[in-house]
Design a protein around this motif. Sequence first.
Motif, PDB file in Angstrom:
ATOM      1  N   ALA A 207      -8.376 -48.558  61.384  1.00 43.21           N
ATOM      2  CA  ALA A 207      -9.506 -48.096  62.185  1.00 43.21           C
ATOM      3  C   ALA A 207      -9.087 -47.840  63.621  1.00 43.21           C
ATOM      4  CB  ALA A 207     -10.632 -49.133  62.149  1.00 43.21           C
ATOM      5  N   THR A 208      -9.909 -47.066  64.327  1.00 42.16           N
ATOM      6  CA  THR A 208      -9.697 -46.808  65.742  1.00 42.16           C
ATOM      7  C   THR A 208     -11.057 -46.714  66.428  1.00 42.16           C
ATOM      8  OG1 THR A 208      -8.468 -45.405  67.313  1.00 42.16           O
ATOM      9  CG2 THR A 208      -9.677 -44.274  65.567  1.00 42.16           C
ATOM     10  N   PRO A 209     -11.157 -47.133  67.691  1.00 38.92           N
ATOM     11  CA  PRO A 209     -12.448 -47.118  68.375  1.00 38.92           C
ATOM     12  C   PRO A 209     -12.823 -45.731  68.872  1.00 38.92           C
ATOM     13  CG  PRO A 209     -10.769 -47.909  69.867  1.00 38.92           C
ATOM     14  CD  PRO A 209     -10.098 -47.731  68.525  1.00 38.92           C
ATOM     15  N   ILE A 210     -14.113 -45.518  69.074  1.00 43.19           N
ATOM     16  CA  ILE A 210     -14.632 -44.314  69.709  1.00 43.19           C
ATOM     17  C   ILE A 210     -15.158 -44.730  71.078  1.00 43.19           C
ATOM     18  CG2 ILE A 210     -16.312 -42.445  69.614  1.00 43.19           C
ATOM     19  CD1 ILE A 210     -14.134 -42.262  67.479  1.00 43.19           C
ATOM     20  N   LEU A 211     -14.615 -44.121  72.122  1.00 51.32           N
ATOM     21  CA  LEU A 211     -14.961 -44.485  73.491  1.00 51.32           C
ATOM     22  C   LEU A 211     -15.735 -43.353  74.155  1.00 51.32           C
ATOM     23  CD1 LEU A 211     -11.520 -45.999  74.582  1.00 51.32           C
ATOM     24  CD2 LEU A 211     -13.504 -47.225  73.654  1.00 51.32           C
ATOM     25  N   GLN A 240      -2.789 -40.286  62.030  1.00 54.86           N
ATOM     26  CA  GLN A 240      -2.895 -38.989  62.698  1.00 54.86           C
ATOM     27  C   GLN A 240      -4.238 -38.328  62.397  1.00 54.86           C
ATOM     28  OE1 GLN A 240      -0.799 -37.689  65.057  1.00 54.86           O
ATOM     29  NE2 GLN A 240      -2.545 -36.316  65.287  1.00 54.86           N
ATOM     30  N   GLN A 241      -4.714 -38.467  61.166  1.00 52.00           N
ATOM     31  CA  GLN A 241      -6.017 -37.896  60.817  1.00 52.00           C
ATOM     32  C   GLN A 241      -7.136 -38.579  61.589  1.00 52.00           C
ATOM     33  OE1 GLN A 241      -5.221 -38.667  56.737  1.00 52.00           O
ATOM     34  NE2 GLN A 241      -4.781 -36.535  56.226  1.00 52.00           N
ATOM     35  N   LEU A 242      -7.017 -39.896  61.780  1.00 56.93           N
ATOM     36  CA  LEU A 242      -8.005 -40.611  62.586  1.00 56.93           C
ATOM     37  C   LEU A 242      -7.896 -40.220  64.058  1.00 56.93           C
ATOM     38  CD1 LEU A 242      -7.922 -44.188  61.004  1.00 56.93           C
ATOM     39  CD2 LEU A 242      -9.827 -42.566  60.953  1.00 56.93           C
ATOM     40  N   ARG A 243      -6.679 -40.015  64.554  1.00 53.48           N
ATOM     41  CA  ARG A 243      -6.505 -39.569  65.948  1.00 53.48           C
ATOM     42  C   ARG A 243      -7.203 -38.228  66.172  1.00 53.48           C
ATOM     43  NH1 ARG A 243      -0.972 -40.912  65.159  1.00 53.48           N
ATOM     44  NH2 ARG A 243      -0.377 -42.868  66.194  1.00 53.48           N
ATOM     45  N   ASN A 244      -7.004 -37.312  65.228  1.00 56.82           N
ATOM     46  CA  ASN A 244      -7.630 -35.994  65.350  1.00 56.82           C
ATOM     47  C   ASN A 244      -9.149 -36.109  65.408  1.00 56.82           C
ATOM     48  OD1 ASN A 244      -5.081 -34.866  65.198  1.00 56.82           O
ATOM     49  ND2 ASN A 244      -5.248 -34.347  63.022  1.00 56.82           N
ATOM     50  N   ALA A 245      -9.713 -36.918  64.492  1.00 60.45           N
ATOM     51  CA  ALA A 245     -11.163 -37.092  64.455  1.00 60.45           C
ATOM     52  C   ALA A 245     -11.660 -37.754  65.734  1.00 60.45           C
ATOM     53  CB  ALA A 245     -11.557 -37.920  63.231  1.00 60.45           C
TER      54      ALA A 245
END
Length: 256
Positions: A207-211, A240-245
């Motif tokens: 997972a990655t946060p949305i800021l 990378q797909q999560l980074r793009n999103a």
Amino acid sequence: MTQSDAGPRTPVKTAERTLELVEFLKAADGATLSEATDAVDLPKSSVHNYLKTLVHHGYVVENDGTYEVGLRFLDLGAYARTRVPLYPVAEPELETVAEETGELANLLVEQDGRGTFIYRKKGENAVKIDSYNGQQILLHTTAIGKALLANLPEDRVEAILDRYGLPQKTENTITDREELFAELDRIRSEGFSYDDEERISGLNCVATPILQGDDVVGAISVTGPTSRMSQSRIDDEIKQQLRNAKNIIELNLSHA
């Protein structure tokens, strides 16, 4: 700690009883009058009146003597979701992530110290698990929840942990506060969090946060079986797909 964390100074007993009954019907997946009476500290006649009132307003339905949560709550939930600015911005990007990975893509927001899934999109190969839009989770048990915790103010994290603790879901769940804070430091540094079968055995998640500016407004993740969610695949493909999103979602939020 906010007032919602502390609870009302003068709770209304009838409201508390009503909510207690609804929560019990949800947890029990439906119940008879006798079962509902056993679950709450009220006379059977009072429980009957509560249930019939809920039935009258469409929040509970009765089928052959079994009371179940009604679809009226879906109307409220769907409306509440439209009030989250992140949802319409993130939805199309998560559809893309789900299509590209073939796995389950998720969007989580924090409210009242817990995480709520406001959107989940299944890819072609996504596993079938007991999850749904609107489901609430404890933040420390998942990658997506830890991504949120890592970007909240420390005093807010402390308040959440004081309220909910660190209950164990699987043998891999982090249950030590010091260990959790060390993990949150790593997540802030790397920008990604991981769930190694910490909430559901057999499932891994990244997972990655949305800021939005300096504030965390949600988190996105990809979940899949351990057999497909190897660290090499996560590093080479999914991150990378999560980074793009994340990039597109944050840009669109900043110009919304």
